[in-house]
Design a protein around this motif. Sequence first.
Motif, mmCIF file in Angstrom:
data_model
loop_
_atom_site.group_PDB
_atom_site.id
_atom_site.type_symbol
_atom_site.label_atom_id
_atom_site.label_comp_id
_atom_site.label_asym_id
_atom_site.label_seq_id
_atom_site.Cartn_x
_atom_site.Cartn_y
_atom_site.Cartn_z
ATOM 1 N N GLY A 1 5.380 4.477 2.148
ATOM 2 C CA GLY A 1 5.940 5.729 2.652
ATOM 3 C C GLY A 1 6.595 5.566 4.010
ATOM 4 N N THR A 2 5.973 4.774 4.889
ATOM 5 C CA THR A 2 6.539 4.558 6.227
ATOM 6 C C THR A 2 7.859 3.805 6.154
ATOM 7 O OG1 THR A 2 4.310 4.490 7.182
ATOM 8 C CG2 THR A 2 6.095 3.594 8.519
ATOM 9 N N SER B 1 0.841 -1.195 0.000
ATOM 10 C CA SER B 1 0.000 0.000 0.000
ATOM 11 C C SER B 1 0.876 1.244 0.000
ATOM 12 C CB SER B 1 -0.901 0.004 1.238
ATOM 13 O OG SER B 1 -0.132 0.209 2.411
ATOM 14 N N PRO B 2 0.362 2.357 -0.544
ATOM 15 C CA PRO B 2 1.140 3.603 -0.552
ATOM 16 C C PRO B 2 1.525 4.070 0.849
ATOM 17 C CG PRO B 2 -0.700 3.768 -2.076
ATOM 18 C CD PRO B 2 -0.898 2.494 -1.305
ATOM 19 N N GLU B 3 0.623 3.871 1.828
ATOM 20 C CA GLU B 3 0.904 4.312 3.194
ATOM 21 C C GLU B 3 2.075 3.546 3.799
ATOM 22 O OE1 GLU B 3 -3.178 5.227 2.025
ATOM 23 O OE2 GLU B 3 -2.061 3.343 2.089
ATOM 24 N N LEU B 4 2.034 2.231 3.669
ATOM 25 C CA LEU B 4 3.118 1.424 4.217
ATOM 26 C C LEU B 4 4.416 1.693 3.475
ATOM 27 C CD1 LEU B 4 4.164 -0.688 6.149
ATOM 28 C CD2 LEU B 4 3.347 -2.470 4.580
#
Length: 307
Positions: free
Chosen positions: A62-63, A57-60
Motif C-alpha cells: 500500500g505504501t 506485505s500488504p502494508e508495504l
Amino acid sequence: MITGILLEVILPIFILIGFGVLMQRAFQLDLYTLAKINFYYITPAAVFMSMYESEMSPELLGTVVLFYTIYVLILYLIGRFTSKRLKFTRGMQAAFTNSLILDNSGNYGLPVNDLAFRGDPMAGSVQALIMSLQSLLTFTYGVISIQGAKTEGLYRQALIGFLKMPVPYALILGLVLHALYVPLPEFVLRPLIYADQSLVAIALLTLGAQIMKYPLRLHRKEVYLSVLLRLLAAPAIGIGVVLVLGMKGIPAQALIIASGMPVGVNTSILAEEYQNEPDFAAQTVLLSTILNVFTITGLITLAKLVA
C-alpha cells in the motif's frame, strides 16, 4: 560500486542496443513486427510472472502504491503544463508526457536494484512492484493518451483500443492466481518463463533497431528538455515523496533509486506501435540511457544518505 554498475549493468544494456543497431543496418528489420512481439507476447508474460511470483506485505504494498501514485501525478502535471506552454501538438503532448512518466523500471531498473542492494529480497520486491505498476500505467494511460491523440480526442475509441490490450488482463490474472495460490502446470509455466527471460534482450534489440531508423538529432530541444526532467526532476520528486511519507531503510532507498531510471523502452515501442512521434521517443530513450550512466551512480549514493 561505480565500476560494478558500468560493467554489470550499463555495458550489457549497450551491447544489446548495439546489436539491434547492427542488425537493423544489415537486415532492415521489420520494426512493426518487433513491436507486435513485444506488445502482445513478451511484455504481458513478464508482467504476469512478476505478479504471480510477487512477495510483499500488504502494508508495504500500500505504501509503495501511494508513493507511485503521488510521484506519477506530479510528473504528469509537469509534463502537461510544459507541453501546453510550449504549444506542442496533441500527439507531441502525449509523447512528451509519456517520456516523463514511463521509465525503464524493468530491464534497466531491476538489474540496477539487484546490484545496488546485493540481491536483497525486500529491495527486489519493491522494484518488481514498481515495474508492475509502471507496466499497468504504460498500457492504460500510455496507450489511451496516444490513441486519444491519434483519434483527435475521441477517447471512447481509445478506451475500446485499450480493452484489446493483453497487459492489463495479464496483470490482473497474475494477481488473482498469486492470491489464490493456484499452481500452474509446467506446460503453461515454462513458456511464460521463457518469454519473461527474453524481455531484456528483445526490448533492447528493438530499441537499437529503432535508433538506427531514427538517428539522434542534436537540434531537437524538446528531447533535451524531456531528458532533463526525467533524470533530474523525477528523482528529486521521488526523494521528496519518500521524505513526506516518512519512509526509511531499504524500501525508501529502493524507491529513490527507482525514481531515477531513464525513459522506458516501452515509450519507444508504443510510439512505434501507434506511429506517434517515434523519432522523439527513440531519441529520448537513447539519450536518457546514455546520461543515466552518470546520474544513477550519484543517486545510489544519495539514496543511502537520505534514507
